[in-house]
Design a protein around this motif. Structure first.
Motif, mmCIF file in Angstrom:
data_model
loop_
_atom_site.group_PDB
_atom_site.id
_atom_site.type_symbol
_atom_site.label_atom_id
_atom_site.label_comp_id
_atom_site.label_asym_id
_atom_site.label_seq_id
_atom_site.Cartn_x
_atom_site.Cartn_y
_atom_site.Cartn_z
ATOM 1 N N GLY A 370 1.144 -1.281 0.321
ATOM 2 C CA GLY A 370 -0.153 -0.124 -0.135
ATOM 3 C C GLY A 370 0.326 1.846 0.562
ATOM 4 O O GLY A 370 2.482 1.487 -0.244
ATOM 5 N N ILE A 371 0.494 2.672 -0.150
ATOM 6 C CA ILE A 371 0.940 4.023 0.385
ATOM 7 C C ILE A 371 1.194 3.941 1.504
ATOM 8 O O ILE A 371 0.080 3.493 2.463
ATOM 9 N N GLY A 372 2.549 5.031 1.939
ATOM 10 C CA GLY A 372 2.475 4.644 2.858
ATOM 11 C C GLY A 372 3.296 6.178 2.680
ATOM 12 O O GLY A 372 4.240 6.355 2.205
ATOM 13 N N GLY A 373 4.146 6.504 4.298
ATOM 14 C CA GLY A 373 5.222 7.298 4.401
ATOM 15 C C GLY A 373 4.710 8.740 3.105
ATOM 16 O O GLY A 373 5.757 9.129 2.841
ATOM 17 N N THR A 374 3.858 9.694 3.472
ATOM 18 C CA THR A 374 3.726 10.181 2.637
ATOM 19 C C THR A 374 3.968 12.112 3.098
ATOM 20 O O THR A 374 4.089 12.194 4.026
ATOM 21 N N VAL A 375 4.033 12.034 1.717
ATOM 22 C CA VAL A 375 5.745 13.663 2.290
ATOM 23 C C VAL A 375 4.545 14.759 1.000
ATOM 24 O O VAL A 375 4.848 13.916 -0.010
ATOM 25 N N THR A 376 4.437 15.881 1.762
ATOM 26 C CA THR A 376 4.575 16.461 0.548
ATOM 27 C C THR A 376 4.817 18.638 1.014
ATOM 28 O O THR A 376 5.808 19.356 2.278
ATOM 29 N N ASP A 377 4.665 19.126 -0.141
ATOM 30 C CA ASP A 377 5.463 20.823 -0.309
ATOM 31 C C ASP A 377 4.772 21.529 -0.973
ATOM 32 O O ASP A 377 4.875 21.182 -2.323
ATOM 33 N N GLY A 378 4.201 21.928 -0.023
ATOM 34 C CA GLY A 378 2.727 22.902 -0.809
ATOM 35 C C GLY A 378 1.935 21.417 -1.802
ATOM 36 O O GLY A 378 1.935 21.048 -1.124
ATOM 37 N N ASP A 379 0.962 22.147 -2.235
ATOM 38 C CA ASP A 379 -0.263 22.313 -2.971
ATOM 39 C C ASP A 379 0.781 21.077 -4.602
ATOM 40 O O ASP A 379 -0.499 19.661 -4.678
ATOM 41 N N GLY A 380 2.034 21.224 -5.247
ATOM 42 C CA GLY A 380 1.805 20.740 -6.217
ATOM 43 C C GLY A 380 2.571 19.506 -6.237
ATOM 44 O O GLY A 380 3.386 19.428 -6.401
ATOM 45 N N ARG A 381 3.557 19.128 -4.967
ATOM 46 C CA ARG A 381 4.359 17.834 -4.816
ATOM 47 C C ARG A 381 3.991 16.885 -3.231
ATOM 48 O O ARG A 381 3.500 17.185 -2.622
ATOM 49 N N LEU A 382 4.368 15.761 -3.940
ATOM 50 C CA LEU A 382 3.824 14.180 -3.313
ATOM 51 C C LEU A 382 5.095 13.449 -3.182
ATOM 52 O O LEU A 382 5.079 13.292 -5.058
ATOM 53 N N PHE A 384 5.807 9.611 -2.190
ATOM 54 C CA PHE A 384 5.185 8.413 -1.427
ATOM 55 C C PHE A 384 5.793 6.775 -1.550
ATOM 56 O O PHE A 384 6.627 7.012 -2.654
ATOM 57 N N ALA A 385 5.738 6.210 -0.199
ATOM 58 C CA ALA A 385 6.629 4.939 -0.375
ATOM 59 C C ALA A 385 5.796 4.209 -0.357
ATOM 60 O O ALA A 385 4.589 4.479 -0.607
ATOM 61 N N ARG A 386 6.096 2.669 -1.617
ATOM 62 C CA ARG A 386 5.239 1.661 -1.530
ATOM 63 C C ARG A 386 5.789 0.851 -0.351
ATOM 64 O O ARG A 386 6.698 -0.384 -1.326
ATOM 65 N N GLY A 387 5.857 0.130 0.341
ATOM 66 C CA GLY A 387 5.994 -0.181 1.679
ATOM 67 C C GLY A 387 7.466 -0.387 1.851
ATOM 68 O O GLY A 387 8.408 0.485 0.906
ATOM 69 N N SER A 388 8.160 -1.930 1.231
ATOM 70 C CA SER A 388 9.890 -1.632 1.335
ATOM 71 C C SER A 388 10.265 -2.098 0.256
ATOM 72 O O SER A 388 11.593 -1.881 -0.354
ATOM 73 N N ALA A 389 9.279 -1.921 -1.023
ATOM 74 C CA ALA A 389 9.317 -2.123 -2.251
ATOM 75 C C ALA A 389 9.823 -1.107 -3.635
ATOM 76 O O ALA A 389 10.429 -1.010 -3.871
ATOM 77 N N GLY A 390 9.589 0.009 -2.886
ATOM 78 C CA GLY A 390 9.264 1.248 -4.005
ATOM 79 C C GLY A 390 9.641 2.174 -3.394
ATOM 80 O O GLY A 390 9.282 2.967 -1.949
ATOM 81 N N TYR A 391 9.739 3.707 -4.272
ATOM 82 C CA TYR A 391 9.739 4.741 -3.509
ATOM 83 C C TYR A 391 9.355 5.768 -4.532
ATOM 84 O O TYR A 391 10.527 6.227 -5.723
ATOM 85 N N ALA A 392 8.096 6.604 -4.682
ATOM 86 C CA ALA A 392 8.678 7.736 -5.785
ATOM 87 C C ALA A 392 7.957 9.041 -5.240
ATOM 88 O O ALA A 392 7.021 9.454 -4.633
ATOM 89 N N ALA A 393 8.398 9.937 -5.967
ATOM 90 C CA ALA A 393 8.103 11.130 -5.278
ATOM 91 C C ALA A 393 7.926 12.375 -7.076
ATOM 92 O O ALA A 393 8.754 11.416 -8.206
ATOM 93 N N PHE A 394 6.995 12.564 -6.903
ATOM 94 C CA PHE A 394 5.851 13.469 -7.851
ATOM 95 C C PHE A 394 5.918 15.273 -7.862
ATOM 96 O O PHE A 394 6.043 15.509 -6.771
ATOM 97 N N ASN A 395 6.214 15.822 -8.572
ATOM 98 C CA ASN A 395 6.596 17.781 -8.622
ATOM 99 C C ASN A 395 5.942 18.434 -9.983
ATOM 100 O O ASN A 395 6.656 18.247 -10.890
#
Ligand code: LM2
Ligand code: CA
Length: 461
Positions: A370-382, A384-395
């Motif tokens: 599932g989705i965890g460890g969410t980080v945001t910075d303002g409205d336009g950035r997000l 998150f982790a997908r458990g211990s299998a992946g991590y993605a950041a969107f800007n």
């Protein structure tokens, strides 16, 4: 369930809109198989009207006149069979866009011959259907709040099959089973909302089992249902998956507006994710109601990347061609209306699925987390982790997002599959060092960074 979604680790669909069969086969071998795509949605393979007087618009394909596959615009039946075999060898399924609600309408050419030479006129398709096989409501759907009308009158003047009759059910199922016999693994049921639920059920229940390589179960079925207050997706989920158009609107507006920080919960309140086929744009919305499309460049690619990183639904990636002027414009073609082979480096083929090919490997690797460890910075950035299998950041802003991210990833060197691919141990993207679970990245403006445990260890900068 009778019509389970394709196995979770290779469920991504790409719509190679209007591609020739031989070009689809080449793409399966060169790109789709190696990157882990699960299936191709191909354009309708059945014989259709030919509208030379209107410049061979793309939508002539949605007016079938027989069930012959010798439809010359994208190739012969032999070409189609060859495509199915070669894609299967590459590990990629073929899903056919199946038109089950109607036959041809009253276009500029109301009578044949069709693309394979068959004669026909509206309500008369020799050897297949005659007038008695069409419904009695021989006029356009006028009141879209009346469910009976939506399902039994004519959609944009297209002759509406009487799908309550055994003859029609048998004939449609025979066509679909011809395709299953060739090795087709699933179907998009075009205009499913316009076919009464019981009739879809009757047709689907007649389907044969798919090729043993795909497990031998029933074909995967997803139904095109544009839900509204009159007909919801829930009436069709007993027969298979459904298209979730609200997801399309939600993700497209979010990335178009640059308001993505709240999207970790995307899909909440919609059709249950295990029944929903999701997309940023499809071949209709990119023309009739564009929100975010291939014309929007990086922000659109970013939205398709996000869809692949997020666990809700079965994702369908769009692959388009451009047009100028009329949205009727067909794909690159020769003077006789035959579609050109795809050339992603020239001409009008966009091939935007290639820009997100690395993210398909991300989706496959993080399946079940599932989705965890969410980080945001303002409205336009997000991020998150997908458990211990992946991590993605969107800007989704115009300036780079530089920070250190904390993850549960094992330490190591990771290929950034948001900016390239990882195939057979070869990374053609930047790589990142994860140390004590942390990595520092500068997420590009209108871009992403994505790391997963399936693309670890052998990166080459
Ligand atoms: C679909 N899903 O439910 C397809 O995704 C969509 O692309 C199809 O419409 C539609 N249903 C019917 O399969 C397209 C196109 C229409 C076009 C139809 C049939 O968007 O514009 O209609 O295919 O070719 C055309 C003319 C229309 C005319 C009709 C019948 O645009 O003006 O209506 O043919 O001759 C009198
Ligand atoms: Ca109908």
């Amino acid at each position: 369930p009778a019509h389970a979604a394709p196995s979770g680790d290779r469920d991504v669909i790409v719509h190679l809109f209007q591609w020739r069969w031989e070009s689809v086969a080449e793409e399966c071998e060169s790109t789709l198989g190696p990157n882990g795509f699960g299936a191709v949605q191909v354009s309708p393979p059945q014989e259709h009207v030919v509208l030379s007087g209107q410049g061979y618009p793309w939508w002539q394909d949605y007016q079938p006149v027989s069930y012959r596959l010798d439809q010359t615009r994208r190739g012969t039946r032999a070409d189609f069979v060859d495509m199915v075999d070669r894609c299967r060898d590459a590990g990629v399924k073929i899903y056919v866009d199946a038109i089950i609600n109607h036959m041809s309408g009253t276009g500029s050419i109301g009578a044949g011959p069709g693309s394979a030479g068959s004669s026909y006129s509206k309500y008369d398709y020799p050897g297949i259907y005659q007038s008695q096989h069409f419904g009695d409501c021989r006029r356009d759907i006028a009141n879209w709040n009346d469910k009976w009308e939506v399902q039994n009158c004519e959609l944009v003047g297209l002759s509406d099959l009487d799908t309550s009759s055994d003859h029609v059910r048998d004939r449609v199922a025979a066509y679909l089973n011809d395709l299953v016999g060739i090795g087709v693994a699933g179907f998009r049921l075009d205009a499913a909302k316009h076919v009464p639920e019981a009739d879809v059920q009757a047709i689907v229940s007649r389907l044969d089992d798919v090729h043993a390589d795909w497990g031998g179960g029933k074909p995967y079925v997803f139904q095109e249902v544009i839900a509204d207050g009159t007909i919801g997706t829930g009436s069709y989920t007993p027969m298979g998956d459904v298209t979730e158009f609200q997801y399309h609107r939600d993700i497209s507006h979010a990335f178009d507006d640059g308001n993505i920080a709240h999207l970790s919960g995307l899909g909440g309140g919609l059709t249950p994710g295990d029944k929903a086929v999701v997309f940023v744009a499809n071949h209709d919305t990119q023309r009739s109601d564009p929100i975010l499309t291939h014309t929007d460049g990086a922000r659109y690619d970013l939205a398709q990347s996000f869809m692949l990183a997020h666990p809700y639904g079965t994702p369908k990636v769009m692959s388009s061609y451009t047009w100028s002027g009329s949205t009727d414009t067909g794909p690159p073609m020769s003077a006789d209306g035959t579609t050109d082979p795809t050339d992603c480096s020239a001409s009008r083929w966009v091939c935007e699925h290639r820009a997100v090919a690395g993210m398909v490997s991300f989706r496959n690797a993080v399946d079940g987390h599932g989705i965890g460890g969410t980080v945001t910075d303002g409205d336009g950035r997000l991020a998150f982790a997908r458990g211990s299998a992946g991590y993605a950041a969107f800007n989704a802003t115009g300036s780079a997002w530089t920070r250190t991210f904390s993850t549960d990833l094992p330490d190591g060197t990771y290929c950034d599959v948001a900016n390239g691919t990882f195939v057979d141990g070869v990374c053609d993207a930047p790589s990142y060092e994860v140390s004590d679970g942390r990595f520092t990245a500068s997420v590009p403006a209108n871009g992403a960074v994505a790391l997963h445990v399936g693309a670890l260890g052998e990166c080459e900068d």
